[in-house]
Structure formats: C-alpha cells, structure tokens
Design a protein around this motif. Sequence first.
Motif, PDB file in Angstrom:
ATOM      1  N   TYR A 221       8.002   3.332   6.182  1.00  9.10           N
ATOM      2  CA  TYR A 221       8.979   3.941   5.274  1.00  9.10           C
ATOM      3  C   TYR A 221       8.299   4.434   3.995  1.00  9.10           C
ATOM      4  O   TYR A 221       8.685   5.477   3.444  1.00  9.10           O
ATOM      5  CB  TYR A 221      10.097   2.948   4.947  1.00  9.10           C
ATOM      6  CG  TYR A 221      11.205   2.975   5.971  1.00  9.10           C
ATOM      7  CD1 TYR A 221      12.148   4.000   5.976  1.00  9.10           C
ATOM      8  CD2 TYR A 221      11.311   1.979   6.945  1.00  9.10           C
ATOM      9  CE1 TYR A 221      13.155   4.041   6.923  1.00  9.10           C
ATOM     10  CE2 TYR A 221      12.313   2.012   7.898  1.00  9.10           C
ATOM     11  CZ  TYR A 221      13.243   3.048   7.882  1.00  9.10           C
ATOM     12  OH  TYR A 221      14.237   3.097   8.822  1.00  9.10           O
ATOM     13  N   ARG A 222       7.294   3.720   3.513  1.00  8.84           N
ATOM     14  CA  ARG A 222       6.584   4.172   2.307  1.00  8.84           C
ATOM     15  C   ARG A 222       5.869   5.499   2.569  1.00  8.84           C
ATOM     16  O   ARG A 222       5.822   6.374   1.695  1.00  8.84           O
ATOM     17  CB  ARG A 222       5.587   3.119   1.823  1.00  8.84           C
ATOM     18  CG  ARG A 222       6.250   1.903   1.199  1.00  8.84           C
ATOM     19  CD  ARG A 222       5.292   1.126   0.316  1.00  8.84           C
ATOM     20  NE  ARG A 222       4.128   0.629   1.022  1.00  8.84           N
ATOM     21  CZ  ARG A 222       4.092  -0.482   1.748  1.00  8.84           C
ATOM     22  NH1 ARG A 222       5.200  -1.209   1.875  1.00  8.84           N
ATOM     23  NH2 ARG A 222       2.991  -0.878   2.341  1.00  8.84           N
ATOM     24  N   LEU A 223       5.311   5.653   3.760  1.00  2.02           N
ATOM     25  CA  LEU A 223       4.673   6.917   4.119  1.00  2.02           C
ATOM     26  C   LEU A 223       5.680   8.059   4.103  1.00  2.02           C
ATOM     27  O   LEU A 223       5.418   9.134   3.559  1.00  2.02           O
ATOM     28  CB  LEU A 223       4.035   6.809   5.507  1.00  2.02           C
ATOM     29  CG  LEU A 223       2.762   5.969   5.626  1.00  2.02           C
ATOM     30  CD1 LEU A 223       2.418   5.736   7.084  1.00  2.02           C
ATOM     31  CD2 LEU A 223       1.591   6.649   4.914  1.00  2.02           C
ATOM     32  N   LYS A 224       6.843   7.820   4.701  1.00  2.00           N
ATOM     33  CA  LYS A 224       7.873   8.860   4.738  1.00  2.00           C
ATOM     34  C   LYS A 224       8.325   9.239   3.332  1.00  2.00           C
ATOM     35  O   LYS A 224       8.471  10.425   2.999  1.00  2.00           O
ATOM     36  CB  LYS A 224       9.059   8.387   5.577  1.00  2.00           C
ATOM     37  CG  LYS A 224      10.145   9.465   5.771  1.00  2.00           C
ATOM     38  CD  LYS A 224      11.219   8.989   6.714  1.00  2.00           C
ATOM     39  CE  LYS A 224      12.281  10.073   6.917  1.00  2.00           C
ATOM     40  NZ  LYS A 224      11.712  11.288   7.561  1.00  2.00           N
TER      41      LYS A 224
ATOM     42  N   GLU B 162      -2.087  -2.537   4.648  1.00  4.85           N
ATOM     43  CA  GLU B 162      -3.190  -2.428   3.695  1.00  4.85           C
ATOM     44  C   GLU B 162      -3.707  -0.995   3.612  1.00  4.85           C
ATOM     45  O   GLU B 162      -3.992  -0.471   2.519  1.00  4.85           O
ATOM     46  CB  GLU B 162      -4.348  -3.341   4.107  1.00  4.85           C
ATOM     47  CG  GLU B 162      -4.150  -4.813   3.825  1.00  4.85           C
ATOM     48  CD  GLU B 162      -5.382  -5.611   4.228  1.00  4.85           C
ATOM     49  OE1 GLU B 162      -6.485  -5.013   4.363  1.00  4.85           O
ATOM     50  OE2 GLU B 162      -5.258  -6.822   4.416  1.00  4.85           O
ATOM     51  N   ILE B 163      -3.842  -0.360   4.767  1.00  8.36           N
ATOM     52  CA  ILE B 163      -4.328   1.027   4.824  1.00  8.36           C
ATOM     53  C   ILE B 163      -3.354   1.954   4.097  1.00  8.36           C
ATOM     54  O   ILE B 163      -3.759   2.803   3.291  1.00  8.36           O
ATOM     55  CB  ILE B 163      -4.523   1.462   6.285  1.00  8.36           C
ATOM     56  CG1 ILE B 163      -5.667   0.677   6.928  1.00  8.36           C
ATOM     57  CG2 ILE B 163      -4.786   2.972   6.368  1.00  8.36           C
ATOM     58  CD1 ILE B 163      -5.713   0.774   8.442  1.00  8.36           C
ATOM     59  N   VAL B 164      -2.061   1.785   4.366  1.00  7.32           N
ATOM     60  CA  VAL B 164      -1.045   2.616   3.716  1.00  7.32           C
ATOM     61  C   VAL B 164      -1.070   2.394   2.204  1.00  7.32           C
ATOM     62  O   VAL B 164      -1.013   3.354   1.421  1.00  7.32           O
ATOM     63  CB  VAL B 164       0.349   2.322   4.301  1.00  7.32           C
ATOM     64  CG1 VAL B 164       1.447   3.019   3.493  1.00  7.32           C
ATOM     65  CG2 VAL B 164       0.404   2.751   5.767  1.00  7.32           C
ATOM     66  N   ASP B 165      -1.167   1.153   1.781  1.00 15.75           N
ATOM     67  CA  ASP B 165      -1.233   0.855   0.337  1.00 15.75           C
ATOM     68  C   ASP B 165      -2.434   1.543  -0.306  1.00 15.75           C
ATOM     69  O   ASP B 165      -2.323   2.120  -1.405  1.00 15.75           O
ATOM     70  CB  ASP B 165      -1.323  -0.653   0.111  1.00 15.75           C
ATOM     71  CG  ASP B 165      -0.003  -1.365   0.367  1.00 15.75           C
ATOM     72  OD1 ASP B 165       1.038  -0.684   0.389  1.00 15.75           O
ATOM     73  OD2 ASP B 165      -0.024  -2.596   0.548  1.00 15.75           O
ATOM     74  N   ALA B 166      -3.581   1.480   0.359  1.00 16.28           N
ATOM     75  CA  ALA B 166      -4.789   2.103  -0.194  1.00 16.28           C
ATOM     76  C   ALA B 166      -4.620   3.616  -0.315  1.00 16.28           C
ATOM     77  O   ALA B 166      -4.977   4.217  -1.336  1.00 16.28           O
ATOM     78  CB  ALA B 166      -6.001   1.772   0.672  1.00 16.28           C
TER      79      ALA B 166
ATOM     80  N   TRP C 232      12.183   4.323  14.382  1.00 12.35           N
ATOM     81  CA  TRP C 232      11.209   4.246  13.299  1.00 12.35           C
ATOM     82  C   TRP C 232      11.205   5.549  12.495  1.00 12.35           C
ATOM     83  O   TRP C 232      11.547   6.610  13.028  1.00 12.35           O
ATOM     84  CB  TRP C 232       9.804   4.012  13.839  1.00 12.35           C
ATOM     85  CG  TRP C 232       9.615   2.734  14.591  1.00 12.35           C
ATOM     86  CD1 TRP C 232      10.518   1.735  14.780  1.00 12.35           C
ATOM     87  CD2 TRP C 232       8.423   2.325  15.268  1.00 12.35           C
ATOM     88  NE1 TRP C 232       9.962   0.723  15.529  1.00 12.35           N
ATOM     89  CE2 TRP C 232       8.684   1.064  15.848  1.00 12.35           C
ATOM     90  CE3 TRP C 232       7.166   2.907  15.443  1.00 12.35           C
ATOM     91  CZ2 TRP C 232       7.719   0.369  16.582  1.00 12.35           C
ATOM     92  CZ3 TRP C 232       6.204   2.225  16.170  1.00 12.35           C
ATOM     93  CH2 TRP C 232       6.482   0.961  16.733  1.00 12.35           C
ATOM     94  N   PRO C 233      10.762   5.516  11.232  1.00 14.22           N
ATOM     95  CA  PRO C 233      10.676   6.727  10.419  1.00 14.22           C
ATOM     96  C   PRO C 233       9.400   7.521  10.716  1.00 14.22           C
ATOM     97  O   PRO C 233       8.500   7.645   9.872  1.00 14.22           O
ATOM     98  CB  PRO C 233      10.684   6.176   8.989  1.00 14.22           C
ATOM     99  CG  PRO C 233      10.001   4.852   9.104  1.00 14.22           C
ATOM    100  CD  PRO C 233      10.455   4.300  10.438  1.00 14.22           C
ATOM    101  N   VAL C 234       9.306   8.044  11.949  1.00  8.41           N
ATOM    102  CA  VAL C 234       8.134   8.816  12.358  1.00  8.41           C
ATOM    103  C   VAL C 234       8.568  10.212  12.808  1.00  8.41           C
ATOM    104  O   VAL C 234       9.706  10.420  13.218  1.00  8.41           O
ATOM    105  CB  VAL C 234       7.352   8.108  13.488  1.00  8.41           C
ATOM    106  CG1 VAL C 234       6.827   6.754  13.005  1.00  8.41           C
ATOM    107  CG2 VAL C 234       8.197   7.926  14.745  1.00  8.41           C
TER     108      VAL C 234
END
Length: 262
Positions: A41-44, A252-256, A68-70
């Motif tokens: 969801y943060r990516l979207k 972790e990857i998304v946060d980075a 999913w939000p994809v």
Amino acid sequence: MQTLDTLSNAEATSVQFLLTDVDDTITTEGKLRPVALEALYRLKEAGIRTICVTGGSAGWGDTYLRQWPVEAVLSESGAVCLYREDGMIRKYVHPSIVQEGYAQRAEELIRKVLEEVPGAKLSSDQFARIYDIAFDHGSEPPYLDRDGIEQVVRLCKSLGAGTAVSSIHINAWFGSFDKFEGSRSFFQDVLALDESALLSQSCYCGDAPNDQVMFSRFPLSFGVGNIRLHEKTMQFLPRYAAASHGGAGFAEIVDALLDKRR
C-alpha cells in the motif's frame, strides 16, 4: 550484494515500476503478513506501480490482482499476465505459446516425470495453472531432495520444456519465455514501453535461483534476506539485499526506496 543503506537517491527516484516475486519474497512461510501488505500500500500511495512476477499459477494471480494493491500479475514464469484496463481484468498470453496441442504435451511430460522420478509430485495448485506445470519440491511434505530436483529438471528439458527452480517448485513450460521475456513482452505489447524503458524505470525484488534471469538484467535489483541461503549456488545475485527474510525483508526494501525518494 550491498546493504540497503548504500542505495542512492538517484537509483530510488528512477523507480516507476517495482517488479517482484511473490513466494518467500512478499510472503513469509506461505502467508502474506501485515508488514508486507502495508508495504504494498505504501508503494501505491507513493505512485510506484507494483507488478508481481511469479512462477505461481494464473489462479493465484487472479486472486492477488483482486485483493492486493498491485497493477498486474505476470504468472506461470512469464506465460500469462492478468492486468486491469478500463475497470476490467484482462489476460495477456506470451506470443511464443502455441496453444494447439499444449495440453497433450503437458500431460505427457507430467506422466513421464511422475513415472520416472521417485518422490516427484505435482503442486497442489496445479489445477489453477493454464500453461505452467509445477512439481512441488519444498512446499508440502514429503520434500524432494536435490538429486530428485535435478532429475526432474533434466527430464523436462529432454522433452523440450523450459524450466526454473523456485524456493518451492520446479516449473516447466513449452514456449520461449521466462520471467524476463514475459515482463519485456508485457511492457512492450500492453504498456507500450520498450526494453530500455523497462530497465531504466523499474527495479526487481526476489529471493531464489529462478530470479537470476531478472537479477542479471535489471541494473537495480533487490533480494530479501533469505537470498543468502542460495548465495553459493547462484551465478547472478541482486545488487542490494535486505537483512530480514520474506515479507519483513520486502518491507525493508520498500522503506529504503521511499526514504531515499523524500
């Protein structure tokens, strides 16, 4: 493989599409945990379009796309992509697949593998697959050992099938595609973006040997922590690796990525 804190701002801001494996990359021990769903969801919300690229079945792909939000799910190792357009779910099939006689060739391959490789078995979700044939080696007991996995791969190749080994399945198919070729064709034929645009505007996340074709082509690639379990047997590794395994590593990857874009 570098740690995520070495990711540059320029690399992070170039990402418009995040392509990612599913099993053991987004999921953890077969389950989607809240930390990974929240990361999607943060990516979207950040405007990054997520596309799942998986050896999993088209049936699972339909579920992911609905729940999913994809943006899209490229399933069965590149054979078929389900995506949304004008409010509808549409299907894109890789152009190398010859559909006439496909079922008969698949049935013959299954018969030979089950007859000739002791302990070989189909994945329990084979019924939900359209073009892919998946033999289970690590999802449900009894598990297939390394020798058994290699026997299945050799037999499938001898019958003219393409193969890939994931963390849980041995996937086999008839057609000139893999995760990268499936992605490239979908971007070109559906999104009207060529290979250069795909590679310059996207990153890839994975966890296992069947992700090597993506790691070898994408300048920006990530592995979740469990990639280190396969490090010694892989020729191509991701540029960066998270510390945590599975969905926690994906988060972790998304946060980075998002932190470097601010």
